[in-house]
Design an enzyme around this catalytic site. Structure first.
Site, PDB file in Angstrom:
ATOM      1  N   ASN A 263       7.903  14.505   6.301  1.00 29.89           N
ATOM      2  CA  ASN A 263       9.088  14.444   7.096  1.00 29.89           C
ATOM      3  C   ASN A 263      10.177  15.208   6.766  1.00 29.89           C
ATOM      4  O   ASN A 263      10.382  15.610   5.606  1.00 29.89           O
ATOM      5  CB  ASN A 263       9.700  13.064   7.274  1.00 29.89           C
ATOM      6  CG  ASN A 263       8.585  12.054   7.923  1.00 29.89           C
ATOM      7  OD1 ASN A 263       8.334  10.985   7.304  1.00 29.89           O
ATOM      8  ND2 ASN A 263       8.480  12.469   9.341  1.00 29.89           N
TER       9      ASN A 263
ATOM     10  N   SER B 202       0.672  -1.149   0.002  1.00 28.36           N
ATOM     11  CA  SER B 202       0.012  -0.190   0.040  1.00 28.36           C
ATOM     12  C   SER B 202       0.826   1.261   0.056  1.00 28.36           C
ATOM     13  O   SER B 202       0.336   2.490  -0.397  1.00 28.36           O
ATOM     14  CB  SER B 202      -0.972   0.015   1.145  1.00 28.36           C
ATOM     15  OG  SER B 202      -0.361   0.119   2.581  1.00 28.36           O
TER      16      SER B 202
ATOM     17  N   LYS C  63       0.337   3.229  18.378  1.00 30.56           N
ATOM     18  CA  LYS C  63       1.679   2.767  19.066  1.00 30.56           C
ATOM     19  C   LYS C  63       1.610   2.561  20.461  1.00 30.56           C
ATOM     20  O   LYS C  63       1.774   1.434  21.074  1.00 30.56           O
ATOM     21  CB  LYS C  63       2.778   3.875  18.682  1.00 30.56           C
ATOM     22  CG  LYS C  63       3.101   3.902  17.348  1.00 30.56           C
ATOM     23  CD  LYS C  63       3.711   2.737  16.690  1.00 30.56           C
ATOM     24  CE  LYS C  63       3.997   2.778  15.395  1.00 30.56           C
ATOM     25  NZ  LYS C  63       4.264   1.342  14.674  1.00 30.56           N
TER      26      LYS C  63
ATOM     27  N   TYR D 157      -2.582   8.161  14.984  1.00 32.97           N
ATOM     28  CA  TYR D 157      -1.236   7.508  14.557  1.00 32.97           C
ATOM     29  C   TYR D 157      -0.451   6.891  15.941  1.00 32.97           C
ATOM     30  O   TYR D 157       0.009   5.731  16.224  1.00 32.97           O
ATOM     31  CB  TYR D 157      -0.289   7.991  13.548  1.00 32.97           C
ATOM     32  CG  TYR D 157       1.164   7.622  13.716  1.00 32.97           C
ATOM     33  CD1 TYR D 157       1.412   6.300  13.027  1.00 32.97           C
ATOM     34  CD2 TYR D 157       2.048   8.340  14.340  1.00 32.97           C
ATOM     35  CE1 TYR D 157       2.612   5.728  13.130  1.00 32.97           C
ATOM     36  CE2 TYR D 157       3.253   7.799  14.504  1.00 32.97           C
ATOM     37  CZ  TYR D 157       3.871   6.199  13.902  1.00 32.97           C
ATOM     38  OH  TYR D 157       5.140   5.961  14.056  1.00 32.97           O
TER      39      TYR D 157
ATOM     40  N   SER E  75       7.568   3.663  18.907  1.00 30.69           N
ATOM     41  CA  SER E  75       8.226   5.072  18.563  1.00 30.69           C
ATOM     42  C   SER E  75       8.242   5.917  20.104  1.00 30.69           C
ATOM     43  O   SER E  75       7.399   5.642  20.921  1.00 30.69           O
ATOM     44  CB  SER E  75       6.946   5.919  17.826  1.00 30.69           C
ATOM     45  OG  SER E  75       7.103   7.171  17.748  1.00 30.69           O
TER      46      SER E  75
HETATM   47  N1  UFG Z   1      10.504  20.044   9.879  1.00 25.00           N
HETATM   48  C1  UFG Z   1      10.446  21.069   9.563  1.00 25.00           C
HETATM   49  N2  UFG Z   1      10.171  21.439   8.275  1.00 25.00           N
HETATM   50  C2  UFG Z   1       9.653  20.006   7.349  1.00 25.00           C
HETATM   51  C3  UFG Z   1       9.469  18.972   8.037  1.00 25.00           C
HETATM   52  C4  UFG Z   1      10.063  18.976   9.250  1.00 25.00           C
HETATM   53  O1  UFG Z   1      10.911  22.161   9.987  1.00 25.00           O
HETATM   54  O2  UFG Z   1       9.272  20.345   6.202  1.00 25.00           O
HETATM   55  C5  UFG Z   1      11.011  19.832  11.465  1.00 25.00           C
HETATM   56  C6  UFG Z   1       9.811  19.528  12.266  1.00 25.00           C
HETATM   57  O3  UFG Z   1       9.065  20.525  12.696  1.00 25.00           O
HETATM   58  C7  UFG Z   1      10.413  18.620  13.398  1.00 25.00           C
HETATM   59  C8  UFG Z   1      11.733  17.880  12.778  1.00 25.00           C
HETATM   60  O4  UFG Z   1      11.891  18.772  11.342  1.00 25.00           O
HETATM   61  O5  UFG Z   1      10.850  19.720  14.331  1.00 25.00           O
HETATM   62  C9  UFG Z   1      11.518  16.540  12.322  1.00 25.00           C
HETATM   63  O6  UFG Z   1      10.056  16.515  11.718  1.00 25.00           O
HETATM   64  P1  UFG Z   1       9.647  15.001  10.936  1.00 25.00           P
HETATM   65  O7  UFG Z   1       8.353  15.189  10.476  1.00 25.00           O
HETATM   66  O8  UFG Z   1      10.761  14.539  10.090  1.00 25.00           O
HETATM   67  O9  UFG Z   1       9.704  13.964  12.375  1.00 25.00           O
HETATM   68  P2  UFG Z   1       8.650  14.163  13.628  1.00 25.00           P
HETATM   69  O10 UFG Z   1       9.727  14.140  14.958  1.00 25.00           O
HETATM   70  O11 UFG Z   1       7.734  15.313  13.648  1.00 25.00           O
HETATM   71  O12 UFG Z   1       7.739  12.760  13.558  1.00 25.00           O
HETATM   72  C10 UFG Z   1       8.523  11.773  13.776  1.00 25.00           C
HETATM   73  C11 UFG Z   1       7.823  10.519  12.758  1.00 25.00           C
HETATM   74  C12 UFG Z   1       6.240  10.423  13.220  1.00 25.00           C
HETATM   75  C13 UFG Z   1       6.349  10.170  14.627  1.00 25.00           C
HETATM   76  C14 UFG Z   1       6.742  11.281  15.367  1.00 25.00           C
HETATM   77  C15 UFG Z   1       6.947  10.918  16.867  1.00 25.00           C
HETATM   78  O13 UFG Z   1       7.811  11.105  11.525  1.00 25.00           O
HETATM   79  O14 UFG Z   1       5.796   9.370  12.436  1.00 25.00           O
HETATM   80  O15 UFG Z   1       8.291  11.366  14.973  1.00 25.00           O
HETATM   81  O16 UFG Z   1       7.234   9.696  17.105  1.00 25.00           O
HETATM   82  F1  UFG Z   1       4.639  10.194  15.000  1.00 25.00           F
END
Ligand code: UFG
Length: 349
Positions: A208, A36, A158, A154, A127
């Protein structure tokens, strides 16, 4: 004799890297995936890297009978690494029932079938999201840190799935489990041969950070927005514990050996990260330095629901699993860039 491991979601980002490490550690791998959110060609990448093509079944784990047939077809399965799940935080808010059905029902089916088919060990991919925003005195977070209410369906799946495994083991089910709580997995397998690569393939506009950075560097996205520069951190941007996906994959091999071959508690929990945090700005700057490629970026408003800062105390995994994430960040970011270049060369994006 080689032990056989079922890898659910094995054509996905972490699943494919873990399948490679399992094969290289001498395990037989059976992958199930409903494709998927991944492509069948990933099997070619795994084969090119390891010289072995894992067995593959296109099965949806929500389908109990189809899942049961996997255990009938591969009676030697001794352990399961359960990755298969939907993982987009925003989408889970829009489609909560889909998330609960995908992520919870598939685990229920696997758990029910494990004792019936004499499958002893389950590694569950959880996570750091279960910790929410830890209090400053709890950073880095240990496995004992209090859990906080999930901010998305989501994240809630977990938490619920961890609880389901615990309840099942408490009921006396004849299985063991290791729950791995990942921090932020990034990067891609690097190989001397550029055709032998696997990596992250986000659908549409990436949520991400790293795929967004590499796509911006490639010119696919005009500009990266760094979400917020007024956080209570040294440079004002959020802090995460970014772990190389290959290091993360190796933690699963160590966990599988422990759960199957050692006399341990029936359920154990490990944080899987590097043990230190990097800010979003540091990531962008390290990426530019490592790749010599410029990333257009600007500061924008905070992203709703973002955690300000989190990184893991991973000393338990270091000492008990004998595992450590030790790949330098600049190498990890370079691997992500090489993967993006391969996607371009292959005409994928
Ligand atoms: N970020 C930006 N700009 C972007 C994307 C991300 O500044 O375009 C920043 C976010 O604000 C964050 C950091 O980059 O501070 C990391 O962001 P991600 O989305 O890559 O990762 P997260 O820590 O937010 O999320 C991850 C997983 C999720 C999970 C979460 C908590 O991707 O699936 O950790 O476990 F839910």
């Amino acid at each position: 004799m080689k032990q056989t491991i079922l890898v659910t979601g094995g054509t996905g980002f972490i699943g494919s890297h873990t399948s490679v490490e399992l094969i290289e550690a001498g395990y037989n791998v059976v992958i199930v995936d409903n494709l998927s959110n991944s492509k069948i060609e990933v099997l070619d990448g795994i084969e090119k890297i390891t010289g072995t093509r894992p067995a593959f079944e296109q099965v949806d784990l929500r389908d109990f009978e189809a899942t049961k047939n996997v255990f009938l077809k591969y009676p030697d399965i001794e352990g399961i690494i359960h990755f298969a799940a939907s993982k987009a935080v925003g989408e889970s808010v829009q489609e909560p029932l889909m998330y609960y059905r995908n992520n919870v029902v598939s685990l229920l089916n696997l758990l029910e079938l494990m004792p019936q088919y004499n499958v002893k060990g389950l590694i569950f991919s959880s996570s750091c999201t279960v910790y929410g925003q830890p209090n400053p005195e709890n950073l880095p977070v240990t496995e004992e840190a209090p859990h906080q209410k999930a901010t998305s369906p989501y994240g809630n799946t977990k938490e619920i799935n961890e609880q389901i495994i615990l309840d099942y083991i408490h009921s006396g089910a004849n299985i063991k489990s290791i729950v791995l709580r990942y921090f932020n997995p990034i990067g891609a397998h690097s190989s001397a041969h550029p055709s032998a690569l696997i990596g992250e393939l986000p659908n549409g506009v990436p949520n991400n950070l790293i795929p967004y950075v590499t796509q911006t560097a490639m010119g696919i996205r005009k500009e990266l927005t760094i979400f917020g520069n007024d956080y209570n951190t040294p440079d004002g941007t959020c802090i995460r514990d970014y772990i190389y996906v290959v290091d993360l994959a190796k933690a699963h091999v160590a966990a599988m050996a422990r759960v199957l071959d050692q006399d341990t508690d029936k359920i154990e929990y490990f944080n899987i990260g590097t043990g230190h945090g990097n800010s979003t700005l540091e990531i962008v700057e390290t990426f530019e330095h490592a790749t010599k490629v410029k990333v257009n970026w600007k500061y924008g408003p905070r992203r709703e629901g973002d955690i300000e800062k989190i990184w893991g105390d991973c000393s338990k995994a270091n000492s008990i699993l004998g595992w450590k994430a030790d790949t330098p960040l600049s190498d990890v970011l370079l691997s992500a860039w090489k993967w993006q270049e391969k996607l371009r060369a292959d005409g994928v994006m």
